[in-house]
Design a protein around this motif. Structure first.
Motif, short mmCIF file in Angstrom:
data_model
loop_
_atom_site.label_atom_id
_atom_site.label_comp_id
_atom_site.label_asym_id
_atom_site.label_seq_id
_atom_site.Cartn_x
_atom_site.Cartn_y
_atom_site.Cartn_z
N ASP A 268 0.82 -1.19 0.00
CA ASP A 268 0.00 0.00 0.00
C ASP A 268 0.86 1.25 0.00
OD1 ASP A 268 -2.19 -1.54 0.02
OD2 ASP A 268 -2.87 -1.03 2.04
N ASP A 269 0.25 2.36 -0.44
CA ASP A 269 0.96 3.63 -0.38
C ASP A 269 1.04 4.10 1.06
OD1 ASP A 269 1.24 3.71 -3.11
OD2 ASP A 269 -0.72 4.64 -3.39
N MET A 270 2.17 4.72 1.42
CA MET A 270 2.39 5.21 2.77
C MET A 270 2.78 6.67 2.71
SD MET A 270 4.66 2.06 4.25
CE MET A 270 4.68 2.73 5.91
N PRO A 271 2.25 7.50 3.62
CA PRO A 271 2.64 8.90 3.63
C PRO A 271 4.11 9.05 3.98
CG PRO A 271 1.42 8.34 5.60
CD PRO A 271 1.33 7.15 4.70
N SER A 272 4.77 10.05 3.39
CA SER A 272 6.19 10.23 3.61
C SER A 272 6.53 11.71 3.52
CB SER A 272 7.00 9.45 2.56
OG SER A 272 8.38 9.70 2.70
N ALA A 273 7.64 12.08 4.14
CA ALA A 273 8.13 13.45 4.06
C ALA A 273 9.63 13.44 4.27
CB ALA A 273 7.44 14.33 5.09
N THR A 274 10.31 14.43 3.70
CA THR A 274 11.75 14.56 3.86
C THR A 274 12.06 16.00 4.26
OG1 THR A 274 12.14 12.90 2.16
CG2 THR A 274 13.98 14.32 2.73
N THR A 275 12.94 16.17 5.23
CA THR A 275 13.31 17.50 5.67
C THR A 275 14.81 17.54 5.95
OG1 THR A 275 12.82 19.26 7.27
CG2 THR A 275 12.94 17.02 8.12
N SER A 276 15.41 18.71 5.84
CA SER A 276 16.83 18.86 6.10
C SER A 276 17.06 19.04 7.60
CB SER A 276 17.37 20.08 5.34
OG SER A 276 18.74 20.25 5.62
N LEU A 277 18.00 18.28 8.14
CA LEU A 277 18.32 18.36 9.56
C LEU A 277 19.77 18.80 9.68
CD1 LEU A 277 17.09 17.93 12.31
CD2 LEU A 277 17.80 15.57 12.24
N THR A 278 19.99 20.10 9.52
CA THR A 278 21.34 20.63 9.46
C THR A 278 22.05 20.62 10.80
OG1 THR A 278 20.45 22.86 9.74
CG2 THR A 278 20.80 22.08 7.48
N GLN A 279 21.30 20.37 11.91
CA GLN A 279 21.95 20.31 13.22
C GLN A 279 22.83 19.09 13.37
OE1 GLN A 279 18.66 20.61 12.69
NE2 GLN A 279 17.64 21.81 14.28
N LEU A 280 22.60 18.08 12.53
CA LEU A 280 23.40 16.87 12.60
C LEU A 280 24.47 16.86 11.51
CD1 LEU A 280 20.73 14.06 13.17
CD2 LEU A 280 22.08 15.29 14.87
N PRO A 281 25.64 16.30 11.80
CA PRO A 281 26.66 16.20 10.77
C PRO A 281 26.32 15.09 9.79
CG PRO A 281 27.39 15.10 12.76
CD PRO A 281 26.08 15.76 13.09
N PRO A 282 26.83 15.15 8.55
CA PRO A 282 26.63 14.02 7.62
C PRO A 282 27.37 12.80 8.13
CG PRO A 282 28.17 15.62 6.70
CD PRO A 282 27.61 16.24 7.94
N LEU A 283 26.68 11.67 8.17
CA LEU A 283 27.25 10.46 8.75
C LEU A 283 26.89 9.24 7.91
CD1 LEU A 283 26.19 10.99 12.50
CD2 LEU A 283 28.52 11.16 11.62
N PHE A 284 27.71 8.21 8.02
CA PHE A 284 27.33 6.86 7.61
C PHE A 284 27.94 5.90 8.61
CE2 PHE A 284 31.46 7.12 5.55
CZ PHE A 284 31.96 5.83 5.61
N GLY A 285 27.44 4.67 8.63
CA GLY A 285 27.95 3.69 9.58
C GLY A 285 27.60 4.01 11.02
N HIS A 286 26.53 4.79 11.24
CA HIS A 286 26.06 5.12 12.58
C HIS A 286 24.90 4.19 12.95
CE1 HIS A 286 23.72 7.24 9.60
NE2 HIS A 286 22.75 7.40 10.48
N SER A 287 24.31 4.42 14.11
CA SER A 287 23.12 3.65 14.50
C SER A 287 22.09 4.61 15.05
CB SER A 287 23.46 2.57 15.53
OG SER A 287 24.01 3.13 16.71
N MET A 288 20.82 4.22 14.97
CA MET A 288 19.71 5.01 15.49
C MET A 288 18.87 4.14 16.40
SD MET A 288 18.67 7.10 12.01
CE MET A 288 17.06 7.57 12.64
N HIS A 289 18.39 4.73 17.51
CA HIS A 289 17.67 3.97 18.52
C HIS A 289 16.51 4.79 19.05
CE1 HIS A 289 21.21 1.31 18.61
NE2 HIS A 289 21.89 2.43 18.53
N ALA A 290 15.29 4.26 18.91
CA ALA A 290 14.12 4.92 19.49
C ALA A 290 14.18 4.80 21.01
CB ALA A 290 12.84 4.29 18.95
N LEU A 291 13.90 5.91 21.70
CA LEU A 291 13.91 5.88 23.15
C LEU A 291 12.63 5.24 23.66
CD1 LEU A 291 15.36 9.42 23.93
CD2 LEU A 291 16.51 7.23 24.16
N VAL A 292 12.74 4.53 24.77
CA VAL A 292 11.59 3.86 25.37
C VAL A 292 10.69 4.92 25.99
CG1 VAL A 292 10.82 2.18 27.07
CG2 VAL A 292 12.95 1.80 25.78
#
Length: 635
Positions: free
Chosen positions: A353-377
């Motif tokens: 199914d189609d899913m809503p999506s959006a993209t925004t610039s987050l300039t407060q963060l440096p450009p990265l690769f090989g990082h990890s992301m974790h949702a807080l409980v």
């Protein structure tokens, strides 16, 4: 600490509990100290053992806090205080218990071992079901009998047996009254039971028998639907939803027209049930929800994705350009959000199914690769969002009412100078008051959090239950290129000798501190972007040093030491070595993506049934598979 007793020795509270599996008097009980999972604090608890059913409650409590069936016992624990033992339960958890002295330790471990070592006849089940074969796709009434892993069926009860099979695996289906059964001949069929409880009973019975026979045996699966090809992408990002669905994004696959690999932009939802369908999702921009304006983030490799508590997926970072000389033009600082949001339901849409999506610039963060992301409980994150940061580029935190669900951490990674980072950022998505406006749909507030104990990039982050993160593998120094196989030798540091552990178990932001825990023995050198996942108290890691065959390792975490065991697997052992992701679902460990030494394994999913306690003592595990006294206890 009072001595344990062979009869019930109730604490100063009522011994009744609606959570108990059995109403029989405890055969063994007493006061012990129990270690909180992943938090390593010791608490005094009153523990009762009745057969293989173990329960505990807090001081002054009138009912059990937890009750479970013991499946495995470890009498001694390396790296733990004296007189400590562990028990693994049927719910996937591990209880670490400590006695006051050696005599009590002997009494408790002997009592549990005596219960586990009882012998029981092979489990047998039979009932009338509807059977649908893979070939005819027609449902027919059959009377099915299961004895161990031997399955047979007749047209009616008492009728002549039409066929006999040996079960190789069984999986739950999207319909909770059905299970999918694969047999040794390569065939499979679906059984539909009168109710979900009976279906779960058959599935759990087959799984218990499989643990005695098929533990650490790999299986290869070919998912169905249009997204199956992309399940083998190297360096993809992945997140798990409800333990039954995996979202895959990006990575690279071999380019059929040219040498080398091609970056992907497909968003794939794979269900770890039934036939394991893998379907391409079609994100749409918020401002125009129509099929002709489908939107997906640019192709990325070695980015990161996480699942927020409202059901939305957030993607950040990764490499979006090749070759290496023009990499600077390919760095991305955009955050892409895909999934239910605002007026949309907080659950994944149907596959395809189609899913809503959006993209925004987050300039407060440096450009990265090989990082990890974790949702807080959500239950423990409120305090973490009330402290301001002294960083000059960080925005002021909004009111706490906007921060109770949708916050995540961006941890470590490799920057544009190919150097591992120790920064940790907390990003919070603000709920828009008007979801029809794309300008307000993706507002972020960013604050710095305590840095890593050491820089780490090209690692894999594992989320722990109750608020915690473990970082496995990676490099502490420089990462000199994009091809892991060709450049791993340049990352020769000691990142494979430790894991970085974060716990945030109380209501103060000051508790959010990272700690380095030594691995004994260490993982293979140059373990870059390994597959890793948690199951109860054990972390499983799939990795290779690129000079030897890849292997599955287990890590049992303690406060000062993490014990590593290299597991000897068999069956269809995968040869993939890099850019993988590992996920636990229904007791199975699933391996997605990655590339081998010379070829890609595109379109194939691998899975293995790991041991409960992270070791290879299969003979002991066989003695620990007990037959509960009723169908309710089995579940």
């Amino acid at each position: 600490m009072a001595s344990p007793s062979r009869v019930a020795t109730p604490p100063p509270a009522s011994s009744s509990s609606s959570n108990n599996h059995s109403t029989a008097a405890p055969a063994f009980s007493g006061w012990l100290e129990k270690q909180a999972e992943w938090k390593f604090t010791w608490n005094r608890r009153f523990v009762e053992l009745c057969g293989t059913i173990i329960s505990y409650r807090e001081e002054g409590a009138t009912s059990d806090k937890k009750c479970a069936e013991v499946r495995c016992l470890q009498k001694t624990c390396a790296g733990s205080p004296p007189h400590t033992f562990r028990v693994w339960t049927d719910r996937g958890g591990c209880w670490v218990l400590r006695c006051a002295n050696g005599e009590e330790h002997t009494q408790w471990t002997t009592a549990i071992a005596d219960s586990l070592h009882e012998t029981h006849p092979e489990e047998e089940l039979s009932c009338e079901v509807e059977k649908c074969s893979a070939w005819t796709k027609q449902w027919r009434s059959r009377y099915v009998t299961l004895s161990g892993l031997k399955l047979s069926y007749a047209e009616t009860r008492g009728g002549a047996t039409k066929n006999r099979y040996v079960v190789s695996s069984a999986d739950a289906c999207l319909n909770d009254t059905e299970i999918r059964v694969a047999v040794s001949t390569g065939e499979w069929f679906v059984l539909r039971f009168p109710d979900a409880t009976l279906a779960r009973l058959w599935l759990s019975t087959i799984r218990r028998t499989q643990r005695r026979v098929h533990t650490l045996r790999w299986q290869s699966l070919t998912p169905t639907s249009d997204g199956s090809t992309f399940c083998g992408a190297v360096g993809h990002s992945a997140a798990s939803f409800e333990g039954k669905h995996i979202l895959l994004f990006g990575g690279s696959l071999p380019n059929p027209k040219h040498d080398g690999n091609q970056l992907q932009r497909e968003l794939i939802m794979t269900s770890l049930v039934g036939e394991h369908p893998a379907s391409i999702m079609h994100p749409l921009p918020f401002e125009e929800l129509s099929n002709h304006t489908k939107l997906c983030p640019p192709p990325r490799e070695f980015g990161a994705v996480t699942l927020l508590s409202n059901g939305a997926f957030v993607m950040y970072g990764g490499i979006a350009g090749r070759p290496l000389e023009v990499l600077q033009d390919g760095w991305m600082t955009n955050v892409a959000i895909c999934g239910p949001w605002g007026r949309f339901q907080p659950s994944p849409r149907a596959a395809g199914d189609d899913m809503p999506s959006a993209t925004t610039s987050l300039t407060q963060l440096p450009p990265l690769f090989g990082h990890s992301m974790h949702a807080l409980v959500p239950s423990v994150m409120s305090a973490l969002t009330t402290t301001t940061s002294s960083a000059s580029h960080v925005s002021s935190p909004p009111s706490s009412s906007l921060l109770d669900t949708n916050a995540f951490l961006v941890v470590g990674g490799v920057d544009s100078k190919f150097t591992a980072q120790s920064d940790v950022f907390q990003c919070t998505v603000v709920h828009p008051s008007d979801t029809s406006s794309p300008s307000t749909a993706t507002k972020f507030h960013v604050v710095r959090r305590p840095r890593l104990d050491r820089p780490r990039g090209m690692h894999t982050g594992v989320d722990l239950g109750g608020g915690g993160v473990v970082l496995v593998g990676g490099t502490h120094g420089r990462y000199s290129g994009l091809d892991i196989a060709a450049t791993a030798s340049s990352c020769d540091d000691d990142a494979h000798k430790t894991v970085s552990v974060l716990t945030y178990h109380d209501d103060s932001a000051e508790s959010m501190q990272w700690k380095s825990v030594t691995l004994s023995p260490p993982l293979p050198p140059n373990t870059l972007r390994p597959g890793a996942c948690a199951h109860g108290a054990v972390i499983y890691v799939w990795c290779s040093d690129l000079h030897n065959a890849p292997a599955l390792h287990s890590i049992l975490l303690t406060p000062e030491l993490a014990v590593v065991t290299a597991l000897s697997t068999r069956g269809e052992v995968p040869s993939i070595t890099r850019g993988v992701s590992l996920h636990m679902s229904e007791d199975y460990c699933y391996l997605f993506g990655g590339g081998g030494r010379s070829t890609s394994t595109s379109g194939t999913i691998h899975r293995v049934l790991p041991p409960l306690n992270g070791t290879e003592d299969t003979q002991q595990q066989e003695k620990q598979q007990l037959r509960p006294s009723s169908a309710e206890e089995r579940l």
